[in-house]
Design an enzyme around this catalytic site. Structure first.
Site, PDB file in Angstrom:
ATOM      1  CE  LYS A 198      54.729  36.498  44.995  1.00  0.00           C
ATOM      2  NZ  LYS A 198      53.424  36.023  45.481  1.00  0.00           N
ATOM      3  CD  GLU A 255      53.804  37.696  48.452  1.00  0.00           C
ATOM      4  OE1 GLU A 255      52.836  37.075  48.904  1.00  0.00           O
ATOM      5  OE2 GLU A 255      53.726  38.370  47.415  1.00  0.00           O
TER       6      GLU A 255
HETATM    7  C1  5RP Z   1      50.033  37.801  47.836  1.00  0.00           C
HETATM    8  C2  5RP Z   1      50.348  37.141  46.549  1.00  0.00           C
HETATM    9  C3  5RP Z   1      49.676  35.828  46.275  1.00  0.00           C
HETATM   10  O1  5RP Z   1      50.655  34.881  46.021  1.00  0.00           O
HETATM   11  C4  5RP Z   1      48.777  35.971  45.071  1.00  0.00           C
HETATM   12  O2  5RP Z   1      47.862  37.028  45.312  1.00  0.00           O
HETATM   13  C5  5RP Z   1      48.021  34.676  44.764  1.00  0.00           C
HETATM   14  O3  5RP Z   1      47.102  34.419  45.770  1.00  0.00           O
HETATM   15  P1  5RP Z   1      46.153  33.151  45.756  1.00  0.00           P
HETATM   16  O4  5RP Z   1      47.016  31.959  45.971  1.00  0.00           O
HETATM   17  O5  5RP Z   1      45.189  33.404  46.898  1.00  0.00           O
HETATM   18  O6  5RP Z   1      45.434  33.112  44.429  1.00  0.00           O
HETATM   19  O7  5RP Z   1      51.102  37.603  45.742  1.00  0.00           O
HETATM   20  O8  5RP Z   1      50.612  39.079  47.914  1.00  0.00           O
END
Ligand code: 5RP
EC number: 5.3.1.6
Length: 212
Positions: free
Chosen positions: A93, A102
């Site tokens: 992530k 997160e």
């Molecule tokens: C943000 C994250 C998001 O959950 C990850 O990048 C996925 O993003 P998306 O739902 O736009 O594909 O970790 O830091």
């Protein structure tokens, strides 16, 4: 990548929201669908704990109270997306640079429901460059440590996290032992958070509206 599957996953996660809940909310385009769906239930929940300024803005715009994790204590539910997910529900992530908050909310939550489209499913983590949030003065030091471990660190130039830090994306790693790598990288001074969620993986993964 399928926007339709992202929407399905975001909407399917609503079934995990209980009446009166305080919901941990992640960041990203998939989570944006979840927040939209959550707004329909806003009179049935107490509020949300948000992982980013971006999600906070959407939550507030839709009239969902945003609460402080220090005040709420542990949460029952955290809903967030991912950049990669392996068969053990371990994740990469941080594509949206919100990995530290997160990680904090995932740790504070009894159940982590991860919402993805099928393009995020992998056998081996690492094709997606691994994000690492660093204290700015430690950028080069952390970069050198990554090179020693066979990775190719690329500074996400111009990006400042919500915590005032920088992000390094590590290319070229095939991550056979995510738990060991997460632990090892966390020892490097200046590393704030590593975008590997192996020690605290997801509990449930929704790929579109299907439980993995
Ligand atoms: C943000 C994250 C998001 O959950 C990850 O990048 C996925 O993003 P998306 O739902 O736009 O594909 O970790 O830091």
């Amino acid at each position: 990548m399928s926007a339709n599957e992202k929407r399905q996953a975001g909407e399917a996660a609503i079934r995990y929201v209980e009446n009166g809940a305080i919901v941990g909310v992640g960041t990203g385009s998939t989570v944006a669908f979840f927040i939209d769906a959550l707004a329909d239930l806003k009179d049935r929940i107490e509020g949300a704990v948000s992982s980013s300024e971006q999600s906070t803005a959407q939550l507030k715009r839709l009239g969902i109270p945003v609460l402080d994790l220090n005040a709420t204590g542990p949460l029952n539910l955290y809903v967030d997306g991912a950049d990669e997910c392996d068969t053990h529900k371990r994740l990469i992530k941080g594509g949206g640079a919100a990995l530290t908050r997160e990680k904090i909310i995932a740790e504070a939550s009894a159940k982590f429901v991860c919402i993805i489209d099928s393009s995020k499913q992998v056998q081996l983590l690492g094709k997606f460059p691994l994000p690492i949030e660093v204290i700015p003065m430690a950028r080069s030091l952390v970069g050198r440590e990554i090179v020693k471990r066979g990775g190719n660190p690329v500074w996400r130039d111009g990006v400042v996290t919500d915590n005032g830090n920088w992000v390094i994306d590590v290319h070229g790693w095939q991550i056979a032992d995510p738990m060991a790598l997460e632990k090892d990288l966390n020892q490097i001074p200046g590393v704030v958070a590593v975008g590997l969620f192996a020690r605290r993986p997801a509990d449930v993964v929704l790929v579109g509206d299907r439980v993995m």
